[in-house]
Design an enzyme around this catalytic site. Sequence first.
Site, PDB file in Angstrom:
ATOM      1  N   ASP A   1       5.084 -18.956  14.557  1.00 33.63           N
ATOM      2  CA  ASP A   1       4.219 -18.116  14.623  1.00 33.63           C
ATOM      3  C   ASP A   1       3.500 -17.123  15.382  1.00 33.63           C
ATOM      4  O   ASP A   1       3.835 -17.308  16.466  1.00 33.63           O
ATOM      5  CB  ASP A   1       2.576 -19.229  14.753  1.00 33.63           C
ATOM      6  N   SER A   2       2.840 -16.344  15.374  1.00 27.87           N
ATOM      7  CA  SER A   2       2.865 -15.279  16.532  1.00 27.87           C
ATOM      8  C   SER A   2       3.408 -15.104  17.045  1.00 27.87           C
ATOM      9  O   SER A   2       4.344 -14.250  15.910  1.00 27.87           O
ATOM     10  CB  SER A   2       1.518 -15.894  16.964  1.00 27.87           C
ATOM     11  N   ALA A   3       3.818 -15.039  17.926  1.00 28.34           N
ATOM     12  CA  ALA A   3       5.021 -14.324  18.874  1.00 28.34           C
ATOM     13  C   ALA A   3       6.293 -15.544  18.243  1.00 28.34           C
ATOM     14  O   ALA A   3       7.303 -14.482  17.842  1.00 28.34           O
ATOM     15  CB  ALA A   3       5.357 -13.934  20.058  1.00 28.34           C
TER      16      ALA A   3
END
Length: 275
Positions: free
Chosen positions: A57-59
């Site tokens: 998730d995200s980075a």
Amino acid sequence: MKSLNEYNFCLHRYRLVPQVYFPEQIHDVIRATKYFLQPEVLQKYKVDPDRIGISGDSAGGNLAAALGQQFTQDANLRNKLKLQALIYPVLQALDFNTPSYQQNVNTPILPRYVMVKYWVDYFKGNYDFVQAMIVNNHTSLDVEEAVALRARLNWTSLLPASITKNYQPVLQTTGNARIVQEIPQLLDARSSPLIADQEVLQHLPKTYILTCEHDVLRDDGVMYAKRLESAGVEVTLDHFEDGFHGCMIFTSWPTNFSVGIRTRESYIKWLDQNL
């Protein structure tokens, strides 16, 4: 339904900034995944080699996407992954004025200014460039290295009218070529998987992408889904109108948001059906 812990194939504990900078994080996840894929390791942990997926998730979504692309370029590793699941992933650093960046410029948790600073941190760059990058001076028309790559994330063609609405592209005629000269990593597909060659994308496995309306990164995910579909990849784009960046972790008191629970359940349901 299985618990999230039972799907613990995500890659954790890669080294972080400021201990190391790009591309060391990608090297870490590649080394870890190659090690895990060794037949003796899979056997030790009783893992079915035909049911391996990567997720983040995200980075972490950025690293999972980059890992998937790196594997497609290695004949010994291609087709080793059954799927990839990307949760509100970070996928490009060339355009900080997509409709979702404009719409959510000051949205809590991840406002645009903070996201751009994170990119500069990742590359050990100069904070003096942040304001120029916010208005896309790093990928202006006079920055020759960036022009062809910008075409790969032309959101006026990659995004539906329901998203583009009345937003206008921010494409500077004259910018600051010094930025990409000092931070060439901005134009590296390992940091910005959205700009990868079509030949790389077409070998990627079945893909799940979760996006949230109230998130500067929404359009990164939507554009990546479109590019993957155009390359012949089977894609599920799971969008949450009431979602916000990071919402999946807000599932227990006192921050047990309904959308956090629903995004988590939707993600696990897809894994149940596809892994």
